[in-house]
Structure formats: C-alpha cells, structure tokens
Scaffold this motif. Structure first.
Motif, PDB file in Angstrom:
ATOM      1  N   CYS A 109       0.015  10.246   0.277  1.00  0.00           N
ATOM      2  CA  CYS A 109       0.523  10.996  -0.872  1.00  0.00           C
ATOM      3  C   CYS A 109      -0.051  12.405  -0.925  1.00  0.00           C
ATOM      4  O   CYS A 109      -1.261  12.583  -0.841  1.00  0.00           O
ATOM      5  CB  CYS A 109       0.162  10.297  -2.173  1.00  0.00           C
ATOM      6  N   THR A 147      -2.102  -0.638  -4.040  1.00  0.00           N
ATOM      7  CA  THR A 147      -3.224  -0.041  -3.336  1.00  0.00           C
ATOM      8  C   THR A 147      -2.781   1.350  -2.926  1.00  0.00           C
ATOM      9  O   THR A 147      -1.798   1.509  -2.212  1.00  0.00           O
ATOM     10  CB  THR A 147      -3.595  -0.869  -2.087  1.00  0.00           C
ATOM     11  N   LEU A 148      -3.475   2.377  -3.426  1.00  0.00           N
ATOM     12  CA  LEU A 148      -3.155   3.761  -3.057  1.00  0.00           C
ATOM     13  C   LEU A 148      -4.130   4.183  -1.958  1.00  0.00           C
ATOM     14  O   LEU A 148      -5.329   4.079  -2.111  1.00  0.00           O
ATOM     15  CB  LEU A 148      -3.269   4.713  -4.243  1.00  0.00           C
ATOM     16  N   ASP A 149      -3.563   4.653  -0.862  1.00  0.00           N
ATOM     17  CA  ASP A 149      -4.378   5.027   0.287  1.00  0.00           C
ATOM     18  C   ASP A 149      -4.254   6.507   0.533  1.00  0.00           C
ATOM     19  O   ASP A 149      -3.257   7.119   0.397  1.00  0.00           O
ATOM     20  CB  ASP A 149      -3.911   4.227   1.514  1.00  0.00           C
ATOM     21  N   ARG A 182       0.810  12.093  -5.707  1.00  0.00           N
ATOM     22  CA  ARG A 182      -0.320  11.300  -6.210  1.00  0.00           C
ATOM     23  C   ARG A 182      -0.478  11.472  -7.719  1.00  0.00           C
ATOM     24  O   ARG A 182      -0.758  10.518  -8.440  1.00  0.00           O
ATOM     25  CB  ARG A 182      -1.612  11.680  -5.494  1.00  0.00           C
ATOM     26  N   GLU A 207      -1.994   3.114  -9.667  1.00  0.00           N
ATOM     27  CA  GLU A 207      -3.197   2.687  -8.945  1.00  0.00           C
ATOM     28  C   GLU A 207      -3.646   1.305  -9.406  1.00  0.00           C
ATOM     29  O   GLU A 207      -4.420   0.637  -8.715  1.00  0.00           O
ATOM     30  CB  GLU A 207      -4.332   3.707  -9.073  1.00  0.00           C
ATOM     31  N   THR A 243       0.855  -1.188   0.000  1.00  0.00           N
ATOM     32  CA  THR A 243       0.000   0.000   0.000  1.00  0.00           C
ATOM     33  C   THR A 243       0.889   1.236   0.000  1.00  0.00           C
ATOM     34  O   THR A 243       1.863   1.301   0.743  1.00  0.00           O
ATOM     35  CB  THR A 243      -0.896   0.021   1.257  1.00  0.00           C
ATOM     36  N   ILE A 244       0.547   2.184  -0.856  1.00  0.00           N
ATOM     37  CA  ILE A 244       1.247   3.469  -0.873  1.00  0.00           C
ATOM     38  C   ILE A 244       0.284   4.486  -0.276  1.00  0.00           C
ATOM     39  O   ILE A 244      -0.819   4.668  -0.780  1.00  0.00           O
ATOM     40  CB  ILE A 244       1.645   3.874  -2.300  1.00  0.00           C
ATOM     41  N   LEU A 265       2.049   9.299  -9.471  1.00  0.00           N
ATOM     42  CA  LEU A 265       1.663   7.887  -9.375  1.00  0.00           C
ATOM     43  C   LEU A 265       0.503   7.567 -10.314  1.00  0.00           C
ATOM     44  O   LEU A 265       0.477   6.500 -10.934  1.00  0.00           O
ATOM     45  CB  LEU A 265       1.290   7.535  -7.934  1.00  0.00           C
ATOM     46  N   LYS A 266      -0.445   8.475 -10.440  1.00  0.00           N
ATOM     47  CA  LYS A 266      -1.575   8.251 -11.339  1.00  0.00           C
ATOM     48  C   LYS A 266      -1.152   8.293 -12.802  1.00  0.00           C
ATOM     49  O   LYS A 266      -1.624   7.499 -13.612  1.00  0.00           O
ATOM     50  CB  LYS A 266      -2.694   9.245 -11.062  1.00  0.00           C
TER      51      LYS A 266
END
Length: 101
Positions: free
Chosen positions: A81, A99-101, A86, A95, A77-78, A89-90
């Motif tokens: 952000c 798992t982006l939290d 973020r 994603e 899980t990242i 990463l997107k």
C-alpha cells in the motif's frame, strides 16, 4: 490497468494484484480472480502496490474476499500500500479486519 491473479500451489497463496484505480469497474475482474479457489486450502494476498486510488466499493470487495476466505484476518493480507491507500484502509479500520503488510 486492471486486476491480475497468480496462484502459487506450493505456497498455497493466491496473489491478486490491482493496477490503477480500484473501484466498481474492477468488481467482476476482482471476483473472478478468486471465485474458483478453495478458500480452505489457500491464503490470499491483495497487492495494492500499483493501485493509485480506492473507493468504498473497493473496500466492499475486500470485505467480500474476507468473507469468502472464512473471516479470519490471517487468511487475507493486503500489501504494497502507498501512503494514500494505506490512509484510506486505516480510516476504515481495516487493520483490524485484515493483515496489512
């Protein structure tokens, strides 16, 4: 600035926190944060709440962690952000890989 790790044996989670720039200079410290952990037993959380920047080498390091953890998106899980991190990463479609939290 740097990389720190914390192991919670009861929850079976390794938290790797990155502070400041997440780039190639952090490679050894990031790898050392998880290299002695059994990936079949533990899950990983990468805390980027204090990361101000990440580059392509940081994306590569995250992919290496994912591979080490077995390739299952639910194992890494990242979290934490900021908007800029973020966005990177997107753009990289992380994603779908984490798992982006």
């Amino acid at each position: 600035m740097g990389v720190t790790s914390r192991i919670d044996e009861s929850k079976r989670i390794v938290t790797i926190a990155v502070d400041g720039r997440f780039d190639f200079a952090q490679h050894k410290a990031f790898r050392d944060a998880y290299k002695d952990v059994d990936p079949r037993v533990m899950k990983f959380v990468v805390d980027l709440s204090s990361a101000s920047y990440l580059d392509s080498s940081a994306l590569g390091m995250l992919l290496l962690l994912r591979e080490y953890a077995g390739g299952d998106p639910s194992r890494v899980t990242i979290g934490g952000c900021g908007d800029d991190v973020r966005r990177v990463l997107k753009i990289a479609n992380f994603e779908k890989l984490f798992t982006l939290d």
